[in-house]
Write a protein that holds these residues in place. Structure first.
Motif, PDB file in Angstrom:
ATOM      1  N   VAL A  93      -4.718   3.261   2.052  1.00 39.39           N
ATOM      2  CA  VAL A  93      -5.223   3.267   0.556  1.00 39.39           C
ATOM      3  C   VAL A  93      -5.752   4.501   0.376  1.00 39.39           C
ATOM      4  O   VAL A  93      -6.363   5.441   1.384  1.00 39.39           O
ATOM      5  N   GLN A  94      -6.004   5.142  -0.870  1.00 40.86           N
ATOM      6  CA  GLN A  94      -6.721   6.163  -1.387  1.00 40.86           C
ATOM      7  C   GLN A  94      -8.126   6.107  -0.849  1.00 40.86           C
ATOM      8  O   GLN A  94      -8.779   5.038  -0.895  1.00 40.86           O
TER       9      GLN A  94
ATOM     10  N   CYS B 273      -7.115  -1.572   4.608  1.00 43.75           N
ATOM     11  CA  CYS B 273      -7.076  -0.550   4.474  1.00 43.75           C
ATOM     12  C   CYS B 273      -5.808   0.419   4.530  1.00 43.75           C
ATOM     13  O   CYS B 273      -5.644   1.598   4.177  1.00 43.75           O
ATOM     14  N   GLY B 274      -4.939  -0.357   5.170  1.00 44.26           N
ATOM     15  CA  GLY B 274      -3.526   0.529   5.778  1.00 44.26           C
ATOM     16  C   GLY B 274      -3.163  -0.190   6.860  1.00 44.26           C
ATOM     17  O   GLY B 274      -3.324  -1.264   7.423  1.00 44.26           O
TER      18      GLY B 274
ATOM     19  N   ARG C 188     -11.375  -5.648   3.930  1.00 44.05           N
ATOM     20  CA  ARG C 188     -10.513  -5.296   3.081  1.00 44.05           C
ATOM     21  C   ARG C 188      -9.409  -4.383   3.912  1.00 44.05           C
ATOM     22  O   ARG C 188      -9.862  -3.651   4.722  1.00 44.05           O
TER      23      ARG C 188
ATOM     24  N   GLU D 256       2.172   1.956  -3.383  1.00 47.66           N
ATOM     25  CA  GLU D 256       1.379   2.128  -4.317  1.00 47.66           C
ATOM     26  C   GLU D 256       1.138   4.032  -4.009  1.00 47.66           C
ATOM     27  O   GLU D 256       1.032   4.514  -5.065  1.00 47.66           O
ATOM     28  N   ARG D 257       1.039   4.138  -2.863  1.00 45.67           N
ATOM     29  CA  ARG D 257       0.757   5.760  -2.519  1.00 45.67           C
ATOM     30  C   ARG D 257       2.060   6.719  -2.987  1.00 45.67           C
ATOM     31  O   ARG D 257       1.807   7.903  -3.356  1.00 45.67           O
TER      32      ARG D 257
ATOM     33  N   SER E 120       0.750   3.846   6.431  1.00 46.98           N
ATOM     34  CA  SER E 120       0.136   4.133   5.255  1.00 46.98           C
ATOM     35  C   SER E 120      -1.427   3.748   5.157  1.00 46.98           C
ATOM     36  O   SER E 120      -1.732   2.813   5.555  1.00 46.98           O
TER      37      SER E 120
ATOM     38  N   ILE F  27       0.939  -1.190  -0.040  1.00 50.17           N
ATOM     39  CA  ILE F  27       0.122  -0.021  -0.009  1.00 50.17           C
ATOM     40  C   ILE F  27       0.900   1.112   0.025  1.00 50.17           C
ATOM     41  O   ILE F  27       0.686   2.258  -0.625  1.00 50.17           O
TER      42      ILE F  27
END
Length: 293
Positions: A202-203, A178-179, A176, A50-51, A200, A47
């Protein structure tokens, strides 16, 4: 509110952000196998990576990550001055170099040759982080037209103190991921310290989710007797300052850049090392600890 319940496996925290509910698992080396800690940390790293794609490198910084495969033979470690001089020569074909900054966990090995070559060494003391973290700087022609900084980073990924001893995993109501956050806790001089490797998300999560995650981390680390946290960041200095972290070392200005989500303007972020004294931090909420069956 945050509600902590304890089980034989981990601690689960319920975090309410607006109308959305999240569940946070707190895992440590005392209750979680090493392999699981590594796996959970790797999931959070994906994650984080990706960020990181949202950020570019600043226009006035050239970046180099020397390959480190064998410490006894790799050019950067056996002849750092020569290696850097070669790279400077390559970069100077396009623009002059105003300064060189090296951040490394191989500081003990590089201290002698780089100091002899005129670099200014600064030991970065992070009791729970890699023991030999140093920053080396060498000023060059800052007045040259179009000059840029050369930043080199070399980290010993096999360093035992980089291995996570705690992981916080945040999931939503559907399970899910989420970070989360991960890092290590170690003791020195009778005190316990934490090194935060990453935090971190996720968006698309509600505003303040990151702050609530950080607050939960503070509480979890306090529960382990941690008195202070140290970290280094290229992209999140403003976020950590809002949490109460202070900058201990500002190493490279404008290292990373990104577009602002609101106005579309370019924002730059410095490479900084930071710390926080947990005894001086007041979180927004006081968690309720509920012993589960």
């Amino acid at each position: 509110m945050l509600h902590f319940s304890t089980t034989t496996e981990d601690i689960v925290t319920t975090i309410q952000v607006g109308t959305q509910e999240f569940f946070l698992s707190v895992m440590t080396q005392a209750d979680t196998p090493r392999e699981q800690l590594n796996s959970e940390a790797a999931n959070i790293y994906h994650i984080f990576a990706e960020r990181e794609r949202e950020f570019g490198f600043g226009p006035n910084v050239a970046v180099e990550y020397p390959p480190i495969i064998e410490q006894q033979t790799d050019d950067f470690l056996t002849d750092p001055v020569g290696y850097i001089a070669t790279r400077v020569g390559e970069f100077r074909k396009s623009r002059p170099i105003s300064q060189i900054v090296v951040l490394t966990t191989y500081g003990q090995q590089l201290l002698g040759p780089l100091s002899s070559a005129g670099y200014t060494p600064v030991k970065i003391d992070m009791p729970a982080g890699p023991d030999h973290t140093y920053a080396f700087t060498l000023a060059r022609d800052a007045q040259a037209a179009g000059a840029c900084s050369l930043y080199l980073e070399a980290v010993d990924e096999a360093d035992e103190k980089i291995r996570p001893t705690f992981v916080l995993k945040l999931v939503d109501g559907n399970g899910r991921l989420c970070g989360g956050a991960c890092g290590s806790v170690h003791e020195r001089d009778g005190k316990r310290f934490a090194y935060l490797a990453m935090l971190s998300l996720v968006q698309g999560l509600p505003p303040t989710t990151g702050t609530r995650l950080a607050e939960a981390m503070f509480e979890a680390l306090r529960g382990q007797g941690v008195s202070a946290i140290h970290l280094g960041t290229q992209t999140a200095g403003r976020f950590y300052e809002k949490l109460g972290f202070r900058v201990t070392h500002r190493l490279v200005k404008g290292l990373r850049t990104r577009l602002s989500g609101s106005g579309g303007e370019h924002l730059s972020d410095d490479l900084v090392m930071m710390s926080i004294d947990l005894s001086n931090v007041n979180t927004m909420v006081t968690p309720n600890f509920i012993v589960g069956s």
